[in-house]
Design a protein around this motif. Structure first.
Motif, mmCIF file in Angstrom:
data_model
loop_
_atom_site.group_PDB
_atom_site.id
_atom_site.type_symbol
_atom_site.label_atom_id
_atom_site.label_comp_id
_atom_site.label_asym_id
_atom_site.label_seq_id
_atom_site.Cartn_x
_atom_site.Cartn_y
_atom_site.Cartn_z
ATOM 1 N N PHE A 103 -3.184 11.034 6.020
ATOM 2 C CA PHE A 103 -1.966 10.991 5.221
ATOM 3 C C PHE A 103 -0.975 10.012 5.854
ATOM 4 C CE2 PHE A 103 -4.038 14.964 4.312
ATOM 5 C CZ PHE A 103 -3.915 15.080 2.935
ATOM 6 N N GLY A 104 -0.071 9.506 5.027
ATOM 7 C CA GLY A 104 0.866 8.483 5.481
ATOM 8 C C GLY A 104 0.454 7.100 5.022
ATOM 9 N N TRP A 105 -0.242 7.024 3.892
ATOM 10 C CA TRP A 105 -0.779 5.765 3.392
ATOM 11 C C TRP A 105 -0.168 5.389 2.042
ATOM 12 C CZ3 TRP A 105 -3.635 3.486 7.033
ATOM 13 C CH2 TRP A 105 -4.321 4.285 7.959
ATOM 14 N N VAL A 106 -0.426 4.159 1.611
ATOM 15 C CA VAL A 106 -0.144 3.741 0.241
ATOM 16 C C VAL A 106 -1.380 4.057 -0.598
ATOM 17 C CG1 VAL A 106 0.308 1.796 -1.297
ATOM 18 C CG2 VAL A 106 1.452 1.918 0.933
ATOM 19 N N VAL A 107 -1.165 4.739 -1.715
ATOM 20 C CA VAL A 107 -2.247 5.149 -2.609
ATOM 21 C C VAL A 107 -2.164 4.301 -3.878
ATOM 22 C CG1 VAL A 107 -3.351 7.074 -3.797
ATOM 23 C CG2 VAL A 107 -2.033 7.491 -1.692
ATOM 24 N N GLU A 108 -3.292 3.725 -4.286
ATOM 25 C CA GLU A 108 -3.330 2.949 -5.523
ATOM 26 C C GLU A 108 -4.019 3.764 -6.615
ATOM 27 O OE1 GLU A 108 -4.318 -1.528 -7.234
ATOM 28 O OE2 GLU A 108 -5.340 -0.856 -5.409
ATOM 29 N N ILE A 109 -3.368 3.852 -7.782
ATOM 30 C CA ILE A 109 -3.856 4.665 -8.892
ATOM 31 C C ILE A 109 -3.829 3.828 -10.164
ATOM 32 C CG2 ILE A 109 -3.456 6.758 -10.263
ATOM 33 C CD1 ILE A 109 -1.970 7.887 -7.775
ATOM 34 N N ASP A 110 -4.888 3.926 -10.966
ATOM 35 C CA ASP A 110 -4.939 3.248 -12.264
ATOM 36 C C ASP A 110 -4.427 4.207 -13.337
ATOM 37 O OD1 ASP A 110 -5.440 1.897 -14.589
ATOM 38 O OD2 ASP A 110 -7.549 1.464 -14.155
ATOM 39 N N PRO A 111 -3.207 4.009 -13.838
ATOM 40 C CA PRO A 111 -2.666 4.960 -14.819
ATOM 41 C C PRO A 111 -3.351 4.888 -16.175
ATOM 42 C CG PRO A 111 -1.181 3.108 -14.579
ATOM 43 C CD PRO A 111 -2.259 2.924 -13.542
ATOM 44 N N PHE A 112 -4.084 3.802 -16.447
ATOM 45 C CA PHE A 112 -4.763 3.667 -17.728
ATOM 46 C C PHE A 112 -6.099 4.411 -17.774
ATOM 47 C CE2 PHE A 112 -1.942 -0.058 -17.846
ATOM 48 C CZ PHE A 112 -1.367 0.122 -19.087
ATOM 49 N N ASP A 113 -6.565 4.914 -16.632
ATOM 50 C CA ASP A 113 -7.853 5.610 -16.579
ATOM 51 C C ASP A 113 -7.689 6.938 -15.848
ATOM 52 O OD1 ASP A 113 -10.418 6.499 -16.432
ATOM 53 O OD2 ASP A 113 -11.208 4.798 -15.285
ATOM 54 N N PRO A 114 -7.448 8.029 -16.571
ATOM 55 C CA PRO A 114 -7.231 9.322 -15.918
ATOM 56 C C PRO A 114 -8.461 9.855 -15.199
ATOM 57 C CG PRO A 114 -7.352 9.596 -18.296
ATOM 58 C CD PRO A 114 -7.322 8.119 -18.040
ATOM 59 N N ARG A 115 -9.624 9.245 -15.422
ATOM 60 C CA ARG A 115 -10.833 9.669 -14.708
ATOM 61 C C ARG A 115 -11.055 8.878 -13.422
ATOM 62 N NH1 ARG A 115 -14.758 8.658 -19.648
ATOM 63 N NH2 ARG A 115 -13.427 6.798 -19.579
ATOM 64 N N SER A 116 -10.240 7.864 -13.180
ATOM 65 C CA SER A 116 -10.416 7.037 -11.986
ATOM 66 C C SER A 116 -10.008 7.805 -10.734
ATOM 67 C CB SER A 116 -9.598 5.757 -12.104
ATOM 68 O OG SER A 116 -8.209 6.060 -12.184
ATOM 69 N N THR A 117 -10.592 7.409 -9.610
ATOM 70 C CA THR A 117 -10.300 8.051 -8.331
ATOM 71 C C THR A 117 -9.198 7.290 -7.601
ATOM 72 O OG1 THR A 117 -12.586 8.797 -8.120
ATOM 73 C CG2 THR A 117 -11.254 8.778 -6.110
ATOM 74 N N PRO A 118 -8.096 7.936 -7.266
ATOM 75 C CA PRO A 118 -7.065 7.264 -6.469
ATOM 76 C C PRO A 118 -7.638 6.797 -5.131
ATOM 77 C CG PRO A 118 -6.223 9.293 -7.419
ATOM 78 C CD PRO A 118 -7.702 9.304 -7.643
ATOM 79 N N VAL A 119 -7.070 5.717 -4.597
ATOM 80 C CA VAL A 119 -7.585 5.123 -3.361
ATOM 81 C C VAL A 119 -6.460 4.949 -2.353
ATOM 82 C CG1 VAL A 119 -8.850 3.196 -2.346
ATOM 83 C CG2 VAL A 119 -9.321 3.875 -4.709
ATOM 84 N N LYS A 120 -6.659 5.461 -1.139
ATOM 85 C CA LYS A 120 -5.717 5.232 -0.046
ATOM 86 C C LYS A 120 -6.089 3.906 0.619
ATOM 87 C CE LYS A 120 -4.388 10.030 0.599
ATOM 88 N NZ LYS A 120 -3.851 11.041 1.518
ATOM 89 N N ARG A 121 -5.169 2.933 0.562
ATOM 90 C CA ARG A 121 -5.411 1.572 1.035
ATOM 91 C C ARG A 121 -4.961 1.444 2.489
ATOM 92 N NH1 ARG A 121 -8.964 -0.345 -2.717
ATOM 93 N NH2 ARG A 121 -8.121 -0.208 -4.836
ATOM 94 N N THR A 122 -5.905 1.619 3.413
ATOM 95 C CA THR A 122 -5.535 1.683 4.827
ATOM 96 C C THR A 122 -5.136 0.339 5.412
ATOM 97 O OG1 THR A 122 -7.806 1.396 5.653
ATOM 98 C CG2 THR A 122 -7.077 3.648 5.142
#
Length: 674
Positions: free
Chosen positions: A328-347
């Motif tokens: 924890f303590g990361w920037v998370v990238e999320i695709d709002p156009f795809d609710p089935r997509s997996t959020p990604v923590k960009r280390t």
């Protein structure tokens, strides 16, 4: 006083005030004093040349950086205000919100309202994790608007749900003044509901007949919580310090927590930033030994024990899962156009208490993200991707944020600054290698996991609690909010920071060298020192044309609108500190009016102002009202679920105060403040 006996909101403020940086480098105040004595050294700097449009799916057409068109009234651009609205009169202790004359401010969605189609009605006072997972979460911080089909009246609104105020959410919980409660009334049901109230929401919204509504049953609707599965990518993925018993691969984690500010990428994804993650972990004994692992925990203030989650979930007990805080303590990238997509923590973007992800496409096509670490005496960072943004192929940008260079800022007293690369094994300009195995960093993954420790070694400038940092796409300048620093010593006062402690904060303006946001250097200046100009000892520097309603303190979040105008949201103004509520102030940044501020919106009593963002046509201004009714720790009568300071926004008996988004529009239509 043990922080774990405080309600989370109070503990957050206490921790940000305390600071965990024990290095002895020069503070921002030391540099600002020298900076102001050398202001003439940076006069005449050239404006940057190019900027990029930041909303997908529009093409990323480079355009020359220009200021707003000159007024047609005969006034010069230097003399005319860029804001046209009747300033709001400030007031303390109002139970409701207020907006400037000529504007409507309508509640769009509140805590507990439906996000997903099968969400049950809100049941006040009932901790129900299953229901909360489908409903709008609690405290709403960052807001980002992403157009659908390039429209300003139809789009997706993404929202961060930062933290929870249990004493305002549920009956029977100890008020903040009860230092010995020790979570005695926090049941498993309460803890699990809090976990589901964290994270974020994706909302489809549409404007019709002048009013905004959430689209019910939207295919885009999504709730993200503290238990949503997420991928870990970049140099720290799979690192030994990222592995747990539940995830021996070190590449998969459940949830995101304490998400504060954020950003929207040019390809239409949502960057959401984890901030005070340390408060969710138990097991303080883990930070006591004299070991590298314990030192790293202490540098991040972990474990702080502000929530009872560790009582019911082993992954939040650091004695049982020592590596879980590293996830924890990361920037998370999320695709709002795809609710089935997996959020990604960009280390690759580093681990710290992230506040914001202000960004721009550089002139050479690379993507640049500016980031603050929100704690007293911590740092300002910049991330530059190796690759370039592909404006024609959205999917080509999916892994862009996994490869790039993270730097930390050093501010020099002559108004110059440099970006110090946080790269394992790289020599500095003097040929010294600080980030090495000899100094405790085995590889680049470890540099990023322990980014604060790496920045300490490089001698970065200790700042007065860096919060939001945003780029003005019209002129390329970068605005940095320094909220305050109550730990600044009285003997550290100077011409730029005559306050010991620095109670009210200030705003810094950075200019990249040659208009290149990837350049190794920059220049900087002070835009504003905040606080009341009527009290000489405060040392505020608002333009004298600022009215009695226009000054403010504790700058927190920024919005830069399509005309390049700066709007500031505050956190910490109240009747006790400043005699006014938090709100939104419009700030002049150029010409003779530079430093003039005007009040536009105020929150109800106890609330914090968050999330300012505009639709591209500037006809709607979305703002987020967070923790309405909260009282200071020393309040004589603490606010609780049973007896809150306000019942905003419903004002119904038995209904608690509810964090909410407000949509501000001009009566009769038209652009905001134009």
């Amino acid at each position: 006083m043990s922080n774990h006996r405080l309600p989370p909101a109070v503990a957050f403020e206490a921790a940000e005030n305390e600071g965990s940086n024990t290095t002895s480098g020069p503070t921002m105040g030391d540099l600002v004093a020298e900076r102001l004595s050398r202001r003439d050294l940076v006069k005449g700097l050239a404006a940057v040349a190019v900027a990029a449009e930041l909303i997908w799916p529009d093409a990323l057409n480079a355009a020359p950086g220009t200021s707003a068109p000159a007024p047609s009234t005969g006034e010069t651009a230097a003399d005319a205000s860029r804001f046209s609205f009747t300033e709001l009169a400030v007031s303390p202790d109002s139970p409701t919100h207020h907006v400037a004359e000529g504007y409507d401010a309508d509640v769009l969605i509140r805590w507990g309202d439906a996000v997903l189609a099968d969400a049950p009605p809100f049941a006040p006072g009932k901790p129900d994790a299953a229901a909360q997972r489908l409903q709008y979460g609690y405290n709403n911080d960052f807001l980002g608007y992403v157009p659908i089909d390039r429209r300003s009246d139809h789009g997706l609104l993404v929202v961060n749900h930062e933290f929870t105020n249990g004493e305002l959410m549920f009956p029977g919980l100890a008020p903040r003044s009860d230092k010995n409660a020790d979570f005695q009334a926090v049941t498993r049901e309460v803890a699990d509901a809090e976990m589901m109230a964290h994270g974020g929401s994706v909302l489809e919204i549409r404007r019709a007949d002048g009013k905004w509504n959430v689209v019910a049953g939207s295919k885009f609707a999504r709730r993200i919580t503290a238990e949503t599965p997420m991928d870990i990518s970049g140099p720290a993925a799979g690192h030994a310090r990222m592995k747990t018993s539940a995830d021996p691969s070190g590449t998969r984690v459940l949830g995101m927590i304490n998400n504060c500010a954020g950003g929207i990428t040019p390809w239409g994804t949502w960057l959401t930033c984890e901030e005070n993650f340390n408060g969710y972990f138990w097991g303080k004994a883990a930070a006591e030994p004299i070991t590298p692992e314990a030192r790293a925990l202490r540098r991040y203030g972990t474990p702080a024990e502000w929530y009872a989650w560790g009582r019911y979930h082993d992954r939040f007990d650091t004695l049982k899962e020592p590596n879980e805080p590293n996830r924890f303590g990361w920037v998370v990238e999320i695709d709002p156009f795809d609710p089935r997509s997996t959020p990604v923590k960009r280390t690759a973007m580093g681990r710290f208490k992230h506040e914001g992800a202000g960004n721009i496409v550089n002139g050479d096509g690379r993507f640049v993200v500016y980031q603050g670490d929100d704690e007293r005496f911590d740092y300002v960072y910049r991330f530059v991707t190796d690759g370039k943004v592909d404006a024609e192929n959205r999917d080509a940008n999916k892994t862009l944020l996994d490869h790039g260079e993270l730097c930390v800022a050093r501010f020099h007293p002559d108004g110059s600054g440099e970006w110090l690369p946080l790269v394992h094994g790289r020599p500095n300009k003097d040929g010294q290698v600080w980030l090495s195995e000899q100094n405790g960093f085995q590889n680049q993954g470890e540099v990023l996991i322990h980014a604060r420790l790496a920045a300490d070694l490089l001698g970065a400038t200790r700042m007065d609690r860096p919060e939001d940092i945003e780029v003005n796409p019209r002129n390329g300048k970068v605005y940095l909010a320094l909220t305050n620093n109550s730990k600044r010593k009285p003997d550290g006062t100077d011409a730029a920071n005559p306050r010991g402690p620095n109670t009210f904060g200030h705003i810094i303006e950075l200019t990249p060298t040659g208009g290149d946001h990837a350049a190794p250097t920059f220049t900087w200046d002070i835009l504003l020192k905040c606080g009341s100009p009527d009290i000489a000892d405060v040392g505020a520097s608002f333009n004298p044309a600022t009215s009695a309603n226009g000054w403010f303190a504790m700058p927190d979040n920024f919005a830069v609108d399509a005309d390049g105008r700066l709007w500031v949201a505050t956190d910490g103004n109240d009747a006790h500190r400043t005699g006014r509520h938090d709100g939104i102030w419009a700030i002049e940044t150029e010409g003779a009016n530079r430093g003039v501020a005007r009040c536009f919106f105020q929150v109800p009593v106890g609330a914090e102002m968050c999330g300012p963002c505009f639709t591209p046509d500037l006809e709607t201004f979305f703002v987020a009202v967070q923790h309405p009714g909260e009282t200071p720790d020393d309040a004589a009568t603490p606010s609780t679920f049973e007896a809150p300071l306000t019942r905003w926004p419903d004002f119904q008996d038995g209904m608690p105060p509810r964090p909410a988004i407000v949509a501000i529009t001009r009566k009769g239509g038209g652009r905001i403040a134009s």
